[in-house]
Design an enzyme around this catalytic site. Structure first.
Site, PDB file in Angstrom:
ATOM      1  N   LYS A 126      -3.761  -7.178   2.091  1.00 12.42           N
ATOM      2  CA  LYS A 126      -3.938  -5.788   2.529  1.00 12.42           C
ATOM      3  C   LYS A 126      -4.452  -4.925   1.386  1.00 12.42           C
ATOM      4  O   LYS A 126      -5.294  -4.044   1.594  1.00 12.42           O
ATOM      5  CB  LYS A 126      -2.612  -5.238   3.057  1.00 12.42           C
ATOM      6  CG  LYS A 126      -2.690  -3.780   3.537  1.00 12.42           C
ATOM      7  CD  LYS A 126      -3.607  -3.614   4.726  1.00 12.42           C
ATOM      8  CE  LYS A 126      -3.809  -2.156   5.130  1.00 12.42           C
ATOM      9  NZ  LYS A 126      -2.592  -1.502   5.624  1.00 12.42           N
TER      10      LYS A 126
ATOM     11  N   LYS B 200      -2.293   5.985  -2.481  1.00 15.28           N
ATOM     12  CA  LYS B 200      -1.252   4.999  -2.796  1.00 15.28           C
ATOM     13  C   LYS B 200      -1.819   3.583  -2.791  1.00 15.28           C
ATOM     14  O   LYS B 200      -1.584   2.801  -3.729  1.00 15.28           O
ATOM     15  CB  LYS B 200      -0.117   5.103  -1.784  1.00 15.28           C
ATOM     16  CG  LYS B 200       0.890   3.952  -1.837  1.00 15.28           C
ATOM     17  CD  LYS B 200       1.961   4.072  -0.783  1.00 15.28           C
ATOM     18  CE  LYS B 200       1.463   3.900   0.633  1.00 15.28           C
ATOM     19  NZ  LYS B 200       1.155   2.476   0.966  1.00 15.28           N
TER      20      LYS B 200
ATOM     21  N   THR C 107       2.064  -0.863   3.656  1.00 19.12           N
ATOM     22  CA  THR C 107       1.268  -1.348   2.525  1.00 19.12           C
ATOM     23  C   THR C 107       2.075  -1.107   1.259  1.00 19.12           C
ATOM     24  O   THR C 107       2.295   0.031   0.854  1.00 19.12           O
ATOM     25  CB  THR C 107      -0.069  -0.607   2.443  1.00 19.12           C
ATOM     26  OG1 THR C 107      -0.771  -0.786   3.673  1.00 19.12           O
ATOM     27  CG2 THR C 107      -0.923  -1.151   1.301  1.00 19.12           C
TER      28      THR C 107
END
Length: 291
Positions: free
Chosen positions: A172, A240, A96
């Site tokens: 995503k 994150k 990701t």
């Protein structure tokens, strides 16, 4: 095939491919992960370029590291895989990362005649291991068709987003921002239920059969109630991902009411010493925060 990064997801993918009869070479710096890959039937490479040399003429290098910096390092750094790759081969980019990083990596690979499948994944290690995880695919149709057998072996839920590198990453981030929002919400209501004197397993039973249900809430809060905070997905991962999603929203001129708050919650849980715990530990953080 070669897999760079045999952690929870990469290791599960490598084991899945080995079980399906694919020849797999794994590169990972962690000796435990190396031994797990060997036990699953993979061969080991001591560097990304060594792994790349084992690829067939149309082979795929699966990158399953944590972030964009690691992705760039294993591809273009010292002993990076790209130096040993040939035109006609491809990289499947699974971390990701920010859309602009996916675009930049794809462009750098294209300059060398190497294809790039922007392919972030979702579903966790169990689903990666049994082939039922989701893949969000952004790549030219011809490239996806060439590697359809590999993609089918890895995932029973393949979503072709577009032919534009970066759109897998965008999808995503949207998904993971919602996952983060749902997880923060689930942890908050369970902490509240506890403060109200309710039985947590019974409360979660009700939620799971009612309008408050979410998959990530059920999955994480069941573990949290049981006191199981062994990391499957560290707090730092959704920290994150939600941060990147909020940055992408800002770049698009979008200011939503919940995304930034969820990102802030993960950052605060990290600062509270929970970085290396499973993200179910948000319940611990909210218990502490609530006094």
């Amino acid at each position: 095939m070669a897999v760079i990064g045999a952690g929870n997801m990469g290791g599960a993918m490598a084991a899945r491919l080995c079980e399906q009869g694919w020849p797999v070479v794994v590169c990972d710096i962690d000796p435990l992960r190396q031994q797990q890959a060997l036990a699953a039937g993979a061969e080991l490479a001591d560097s990304p370029d060594t792994a790349a040399r084992a690829l067939s003429a149309d082979g795929v290098l699966i990158v399953c590291v944590v972030d964009a910096a690691q992705s760039h390092a294993v591809l273009f750094g010292p002993d990076g895989a790209v130096a040993a790759m040939r035109p006609g081969q491809a990289v499947m980019l699974c971390p990701t990362i920010a859309p602009q990083d996916a675009e930049a990596l794809a462009a750098a690979l294209a300059e060398r005649g190497i294809g790039c499948i922007d392919a972030p994944m979702s579903g966790g290690p169990v689903r990666a291991r049994d082939g039922s995880m989701s893949l969000m695919l952004a790549a030219p149709q011809a490239l996806l068709a060439r590697h359809a057998e590999l993609l089918q072996a890895l995932s029973g839920r393949r979503f072709v987003i577009s032919e534009r590198a970066g759109d897998g990453a965008r999808t995503k981030l949207v998904n993971n921002l919602l996952a983060g929002i749902n997880l923060v919400g689930a942890a908050e209501v369970m902490a509240l239920a506890e403060r109200l004197g309710l039985d947590l397993p019974t409360t979660l039973d009700v939620i799971e059969q009612s309008s408050g249900q979410s998959w990530i809430g059920s999955d994480r809060m069941r573990r949290a109630i049981a006191g199981d905070f062994e990391p499957r997905a560290h707090v730092t991962l959704l920290e994150k991902d939600t941060r990147l999603a909020v940055q992408a929203a800002q770049a698009a001129g979008f200011d939503g009411p919940l995304g930034a708050r969820a990102a802030e919650a993960f950052a605060q849980a990290h600062a509270a010493g929970l970085a290396d715990r499973d993200d179910a530990a948000l319940l611990l953080w909210l218990r502490q925060r609530g006094g």
